[in-house]
Motif scaffolding. Structure first.
Motif, mmCIF file in Angstrom:
data_model
loop_
_atom_site.group_PDB
_atom_site.id
_atom_site.type_symbol
_atom_site.label_atom_id
_atom_site.label_comp_id
_atom_site.label_asym_id
_atom_site.label_seq_id
_atom_site.Cartn_x
_atom_site.Cartn_y
_atom_site.Cartn_z
ATOM 1 N N LEU A 121 -1.538 8.858 -3.094
ATOM 2 C CA LEU A 121 -2.010 7.994 -2.012
ATOM 3 C C LEU A 121 -0.943 7.896 -0.926
ATOM 4 O O LEU A 121 0.253 7.816 -1.200
ATOM 5 C CB LEU A 121 -2.331 6.595 -2.548
ATOM 6 C CG LEU A 121 -3.406 6.529 -3.647
ATOM 7 C CD1 LEU A 121 -3.662 5.080 -4.030
ATOM 8 C CD2 LEU A 121 -4.700 7.202 -3.195
ATOM 9 N N HIS A 158 0.284 5.706 2.535
ATOM 10 C CA HIS A 158 0.154 4.356 3.077
ATOM 11 C C HIS A 158 0.835 4.260 4.438
ATOM 12 O O HIS A 158 1.856 4.902 4.672
ATOM 13 C CB HIS A 158 0.802 3.325 2.136
ATOM 14 C CG HIS A 158 0.345 3.430 0.717
ATOM 15 N ND1 HIS A 158 -0.702 2.694 0.204
ATOM 16 C CD2 HIS A 158 0.797 4.194 -0.321
ATOM 17 C CE1 HIS A 158 -0.871 2.989 -1.077
ATOM 18 N NE2 HIS A 158 0.029 3.906 -1.417
ATOM 19 N N SER A 202 2.249 -0.552 4.557
ATOM 20 C CA SER A 202 2.106 -1.410 3.377
ATOM 21 C C SER A 202 0.990 -0.881 2.482
ATOM 22 O O SER A 202 0.227 0.015 2.858
ATOM 23 C CB SER A 202 1.800 -2.850 3.798
ATOM 24 O OG SER A 202 0.455 -2.990 4.193
ATOM 25 N N TYR A 203 0.879 -1.493 1.294
ATOM 26 C CA TYR A 203 -0.181 -1.130 0.351
ATOM 27 C C TYR A 203 -1.497 -1.868 0.649
ATOM 28 O O TYR A 203 -2.518 -1.593 0.009
ATOM 29 C CB TYR A 203 0.236 -1.473 -1.077
ATOM 30 C CG TYR A 203 1.437 -0.715 -1.597
ATOM 31 C CD1 TYR A 203 1.475 0.670 -1.562
ATOM 32 C CD2 TYR A 203 2.528 -1.391 -2.134
ATOM 33 C CE1 TYR A 203 2.574 1.371 -2.036
ATOM 34 C CE2 TYR A 203 3.636 -0.696 -2.621
ATOM 35 C CZ TYR A 203 3.655 0.681 -2.570
ATOM 36 O OH TYR A 203 4.734 1.377 -3.049
ATOM 37 N N ASP A 204 -1.480 -2.826 1.566
ATOM 38 C CA ASP A 204 -2.625 -3.727 1.760
ATOM 39 C C ASP A 204 -3.953 -3.015 2.006
ATOM 40 O O ASP A 204 -4.969 -3.382 1.393
ATOM 41 C CB ASP A 204 -2.337 -4.710 2.900
ATOM 42 C CG ASP A 204 -1.220 -5.687 2.543
ATOM 43 O OD1 ASP A 204 -0.876 -5.777 1.348
ATOM 44 O OD2 ASP A 204 -0.695 -6.356 3.465
ATOM 45 N N TRP A 210 -5.087 -0.010 1.124
ATOM 46 C CA TRP A 210 -5.590 0.602 -0.097
ATOM 47 C C TRP A 210 -5.938 -0.457 -1.139
ATOM 48 O O TRP A 210 -6.912 -0.299 -1.896
ATOM 49 C CB TRP A 210 -4.560 1.579 -0.673
ATOM 50 C CG TRP A 210 -4.701 2.997 -0.185
ATOM 51 C CD1 TRP A 210 -3.787 3.711 0.514
ATOM 52 C CD2 TRP A 210 -5.825 3.871 -0.392
ATOM 53 N NE1 TRP A 210 -4.262 4.979 0.785
ATOM 54 C CE2 TRP A 210 -5.506 5.112 0.231
ATOM 55 C CE3 TRP A 210 -7.058 3.736 -1.015
ATOM 56 C CZ2 TRP A 210 -6.389 6.199 0.230
ATOM 57 C CZ3 TRP A 210 -7.943 4.820 -1.019
ATOM 58 C CH2 TRP A 210 -7.599 6.024 -0.399
ATOM 59 N N ASN A 211 -5.164 -1.541 -1.222
ATOM 60 C CA ASN A 211 -5.513 -2.634 -2.141
ATOM 61 C C ASN A 211 -6.913 -3.150 -1.846
ATOM 62 O O ASN A 211 -7.724 -3.363 -2.763
ATOM 63 C CB ASN A 211 -4.502 -3.786 -2.002
ATOM 64 C CG ASN A 211 -3.170 -3.484 -2.674
ATOM 65 O OD1 ASN A 211 -3.076 -2.595 -3.506
ATOM 66 N ND2 ASN A 211 -2.140 -4.229 -2.310
ATOM 67 N N GLU A 249 -3.997 -3.286 -7.861
ATOM 68 C CA GLU A 249 -2.601 -2.952 -8.170
ATOM 69 C C GLU A 249 -2.400 -1.462 -8.412
ATOM 70 O O GLU A 249 -1.292 -0.934 -8.231
ATOM 71 C CB GLU A 249 -2.117 -3.742 -9.391
ATOM 72 C CG GLU A 249 -1.992 -5.238 -9.173
ATOM 73 C CD GLU A 249 -3.339 -5.951 -9.231
ATOM 74 O OE1 GLU A 249 -4.344 -5.305 -9.635
ATOM 75 O OE2 GLU A 249 -3.395 -7.137 -8.848
ATOM 76 N N ALA A 261 -3.308 0.834 -6.617
ATOM 77 C CA ALA A 261 -3.064 1.520 -5.348
ATOM 78 C C ALA A 261 -1.599 1.440 -4.918
ATOM 79 O O ALA A 261 -1.203 2.105 -3.957
ATOM 80 C CB ALA A 261 -3.941 0.910 -4.252
ATOM 81 N N GLU A 262 -0.804 0.667 -5.609
ATOM 82 C CA GLU A 262 0.566 0.408 -5.152
ATOM 83 C C GLU A 262 1.538 1.482 -5.635
ATOM 84 O O GLU A 262 2.438 1.245 -6.441
ATOM 85 C CB GLU A 262 0.998 -0.988 -5.589
ATOM 86 C CG GLU A 262 0.145 -2.064 -4.938
ATOM 87 C CD GLU A 262 0.540 -3.475 -5.346
ATOM 88 O OE1 GLU A 262 1.497 -3.617 -6.144
ATOM 89 O OE2 GLU A 262 -0.095 -4.429 -4.867
ATOM 90 N N ARG A 263 1.329 2.678 -5.129
ATOM 91 C CA ARG A 263 2.187 3.820 -5.425
ATOM 92 C C ARG A 263 1.962 4.859 -4.338
ATOM 93 O O ARG A 263 1.016 4.779 -3.568
ATOM 94 C CB ARG A 263 1.851 4.423 -6.796
ATOM 95 C CG ARG A 263 0.399 4.780 -6.934
ATOM 96 C CD ARG A 263 -0.017 5.211 -8.313
ATOM 97 N NE ARG A 263 -1.449 5.463 -8.335
ATOM 98 C CZ ARG A 263 -2.039 6.520 -7.831
ATOM 99 N NH1 ARG A 263 -1.304 7.456 -7.257
ATOM 100 N NH2 ARG A 263 -3.343 6.680 -7.891
ATOM 101 N N VAL A 265 4.967 5.551 1.537
ATOM 102 C CA VAL A 265 4.721 4.542 2.555
ATOM 103 C C VAL A 265 5.368 5.033 3.851
ATOM 104 O O VAL A 265 6.586 5.206 3.917
ATOM 105 C CB VAL A 265 5.300 3.171 2.157
ATOM 106 C CG1 VAL A 265 5.035 2.154 3.264
ATOM 107 C CG2 VAL A 265 4.693 2.695 0.839
#
Length: 297
Positions: free
Chosen positions: A191, A193, A196-198, A200-201, A212, A214-216, A219
């Motif tokens: 993924l 970004h 931020s991850y927002d 995709w979250n 959670e 998505a947090e990888r 960025v």
């Protein structure tokens, strides 16, 4: 209330010394003598009642008061210089100053500019990047920003396109990684970004996937880097669909799923409603709105 200001020639001398860093350079810049600069600086300091310069080991240096005063004085002269230049060039009414977010400018606007120049070859368009979250640019005629859509008509503002985002990747990535058949498959993919991850979250949550997960992944600091990375086949990105419509049509990017996250924000074109727009600005504004309507259609 009348605001008293120091003598203009003294301010001009201060601006030149503060900008160039030396008395000699300032004298050359203003085509006056070294002693004239010294006299004008003394006049300004006497008028203000505050020392603006001190002698340091490397020559003349600004005091703390001088450093504070330099900012508004230098900015004011710079603004006047820019505006003077444009006023002198505007005798033929042929310039437009546009500020746009970087990704919008690179991915959407610039590819369409040949059409504008073909229609209006005598109009000069100066395009600059604008920072996010800033709406007004006094040195520009038009500015394009990503703003909240209140659904309330506003003077000096027109919508260009909505901010809905969709997951995309390049055919290169699919060739290397294999097909992506359903949203949950993305939990095993690279993924990308923007800041931020927002986003995709939110997309994962809307599609019934633990946000959670998505947090990888990488960025990146702005939209242009994100677009370059996804085009290079580095991974899957969430991108505003309206911005990449040409990439989707040319199949340099593939939209993976129809599900998109609708945002309360969108791209808007703004101008100062208190200013009478020149013919060249009106021409560019109408052309831009026409292009946006065609892209939506």
């Amino acid at each position: 209330m009348v605001v008293r200001l120091p003598p203009l020639h003294a301010l001009r001398a201060f601006e030149a010394v503060a900008r160039l860093g030396s008395l000699s350079a300032a004298a050359d810049d203003l085509c006056v003598t070294h002693s004239a600069i010294v006299h004008q600086l003394k006049q300004l300091q006497d008028w203000l009642g505050v020392p603006l310069f001190v002698r340091g080991p490397r020559g003349l240096e600004l005091t703390e008061a001088g450093k504070r005063y330099r900012v508004p004085v230098c900015e004011s002269f710079a603004r006047m210089a820019i505006e003077t230049q444009y006023l002198r060039k505007e005798q033929d009414n042929s310039s437009v100053r546009v500020s746009a977010l970087p990704m919008f400018g690179i991915a959407w606007l610039l590819p369409r500019m040949p059409d504008f120049w073909a229609r209006h070859p005598t109009i000069n368009v100066a395009l600059t990047y604008s920072p996010p979250n800033v709406r007004e640019f006094p040195d520009h005629d038009l500015w394009i920003g990503f703003e909240e859509d209140s659904n309330v008509p506003t003077r000096g503002r027109a919508p260009l396109m909505n901010g809905a985002t969709v997951p995309v990747c390049s055919p290169l990535y699919l060739d290397r990684k294999g097909p992506i058949l359903q949203p949950s498959d993305l939990t095993g993919h690279d993924l990308l970004h923007e800041e931020s991850y927002d986003p995709w979250n939110a997309w994962f949550s809307a599609n019934g996937i633990e946000p959670e997960l998505a947090e990888r992944g990488r960025v990146l600091t702005d939209g242009n880097l994100l677009l370059a990375s996804v085009l290079a086949g580095d991974g899957v990105a969430l991108v505003h669909k309206a911005i990449i419509s040409r990439h989707l049509k040319s199949h340099t990017l593939v939209q993976l799923f129809d599900c998109q996250v609708e945002e309360k924000f969108g791209y808007f074109l703004s101008w100062d409603p208190e200013v009478t727009l020149r013919r060249s600005v009106l021409t560019f504004r109408d052309w831009l709105l026409e292009c946006a309507n065609e892209a939506i259609g």
